[in-house]
Write an enzyme that holds these catalytic residues in place. Structure first.
Site, short mmCIF file in Angstrom:
data_model
loop_
_atom_site.label_atom_id
_atom_site.label_comp_id
_atom_site.label_asym_id
_atom_site.label_seq_id
_atom_site.Cartn_x
_atom_site.Cartn_y
_atom_site.Cartn_z
N ASP A 27 0.77 -0.98 -0.02
CA ASP A 27 0.19 -0.30 0.13
C ASP A 27 0.85 1.46 -0.20
O ASP A 27 2.01 1.20 0.85
CB ASP A 27 -0.52 -0.21 0.80
CG ASP A 27 -1.90 1.04 0.59
OD1 ASP A 27 -2.45 1.47 0.00
OD2 ASP A 27 -2.23 1.18 2.02
N ASN B 65 -10.61 -2.58 -6.75
CA ASN B 65 -9.85 -1.63 -6.69
C ASN B 65 -10.32 -1.60 -8.79
O ASN B 65 -9.86 -0.45 -8.99
CB ASN B 65 -8.97 -2.49 -7.52
CG ASN B 65 -7.82 -2.06 -5.64
OD1 ASN B 65 -6.71 -3.25 -5.76
ND2 ASN B 65 -8.33 -1.73 -5.29
#
Length: 251
Positions: free
Chosen positions: A19, A67
Site C-alpha cells: 500500500d 480496485n
C-alpha cells in the site's frame, strides 16, 4: 541442548499488502502511475529479499476486486504494468528457482494478461526455492463464497476432513490447485491497519505487522525487520504453553 530462544525461526508464509504507491507519487507532485512504477521496483526488491531470507511462500496483494472502482485510466495502466512485470520477471524467477502463480479471478482480465499469467506459471512451474503468489482481482470474501457454493454441491465428508476440503475448494476458487500453507506473517505498508479483504481464511492466526513506510520506499531492511519482530512473538494458537520463551529470528 539448544534453547527455544536461540532457534532461528523464519515465517514459512509471508503475505504483504503493498500500500502507498499513489500517495508516494502525490507527495512528490507526480501522477499516480509514477507511484505504481516505483512500486513495481520495490516489488522486485521484496521478492529477492524474501527468497534470500528463507521465506518459502510470499503472497503479494497487487490488485483487489474492489480496485476496479478506481479511474479507468489508472486501472488500464496497472493492467499494462502487470503484463510488463510478468514479462520481465518470469526469466528472473526461472533463474532463481522461484515458482510464480497468480491468484484471483481471471474472467475480468484481458486475454493478453491471462496469456501472460499462463506463460509465467508454466515457465516457473519447477521452481522450488520459493513460491511467489501475486493476487490480482482478488477478494477473500468472493473466494470463500464460491468455495462454499462448490462444497455445498458435493457429498458431505464423513471423516472430519472438512477444513482440508474447504482449503482445496478455496484454492480452486482463485486458481491455486495446491493450497499454500497458512499465513504466518501478514504485513501492510502505508500506515493503514486493516486486512482489506486479503487472505481472510488463510490468515486466521497470522501475526500482523504494520509500517507507515509507503510501498515504493519499502526495502530489504524493512522486510528483515518485520521477520525479526515475528521471531520475537509468542505464537500459541489458542493454547497455553508453560515456561516457553518466544522463538527468536535474526537476519
Amino acid at each position: 541442548m539448544q534453547r527455544t530462544s536461540d532457534v532461528r525461526v523464519c515465517p514459512r508464509h509471508v503475505a504483504i499488502v503493498m500500500d502507498g504507491n499513489g500517495r508516494w507519487a502525490t507527495r512528490r507532485g507526480r501522477p499516480r502511475t509514477a507511484g505504481h512504477l516505483a512500486g513495481a521496483r520495490a516489488t522486485r526488491h521484496a521478492i529477492e529479499a524474501a527468497a534470500r531470507l528463507g521465506v518459502e511462500t510470499l503472497t503479494l496483494y497487487a490488485f483487489s476486486g474492489d480496485n476496479w472502482r478506481r479511474p479507468a485510466t489508472e486501472v488500464d495502466g496497472l493492467m499494462r504494468l502487470f503484463r510488463r512485470f510478468l514479462a520481465s520477471e518470469t526469466a528472473r524467477c526461472v533463474s532463481e528457482g522461484i515458482r510464480l502463480t497468480v491468484i484471483g479471478r481471471r474472467d475480468r482480465l484481458a486475454p493478453a494478461l491471462r496469456s501472460a499469467i499462463d506463460g509465467a506459471e508454466q515457465a516457473t512451474t519447477s521452481g522450488r526455492r520459493m513460491h511467489l503468489r501475486i493476487a490480482i482481482d482478488y477478494s477473500a470474501r468472493d473466494a470463500i463464497l464460491r468455495a462454499a457454493r462448490a462444497l455445498a454441491a458435493t457429498t458431505p465428508a464423513a471423516n472430519g476432513d472438512e477444513p482440508a476440503r474447504f482449503a482445496a475448494a478455496l484454492g480452486a476458487a482463485y486458481h491455486e490447485p495446491a493450497p499454500a500453507p497458512d499465513v504466518d506473517l501478514l504485513l501492510r505498508t502505508g500506515g493503514e491497519q486493516r486486512l482489506s479483504d486479503f487472505l481472510l481464511w488463510e490468515a486466521a492466526y497470522a501475526e500482523l505487522w504494520f509500517t507507515p513506510t509507503l510501498w515504493p520506499d519499502f526495502g530489504a531492511a524493512d522486510l528483515a525487520q518485520a521477520l525479526a519482530d515475528f521471531g520475537r512473538r509468542d505464537r500459541r494458537f489458542g493454547a497455553i504453553v508453560a515456561d516457553a520463551a518466544p522463538a527468536r529470528w535474526s537476519a
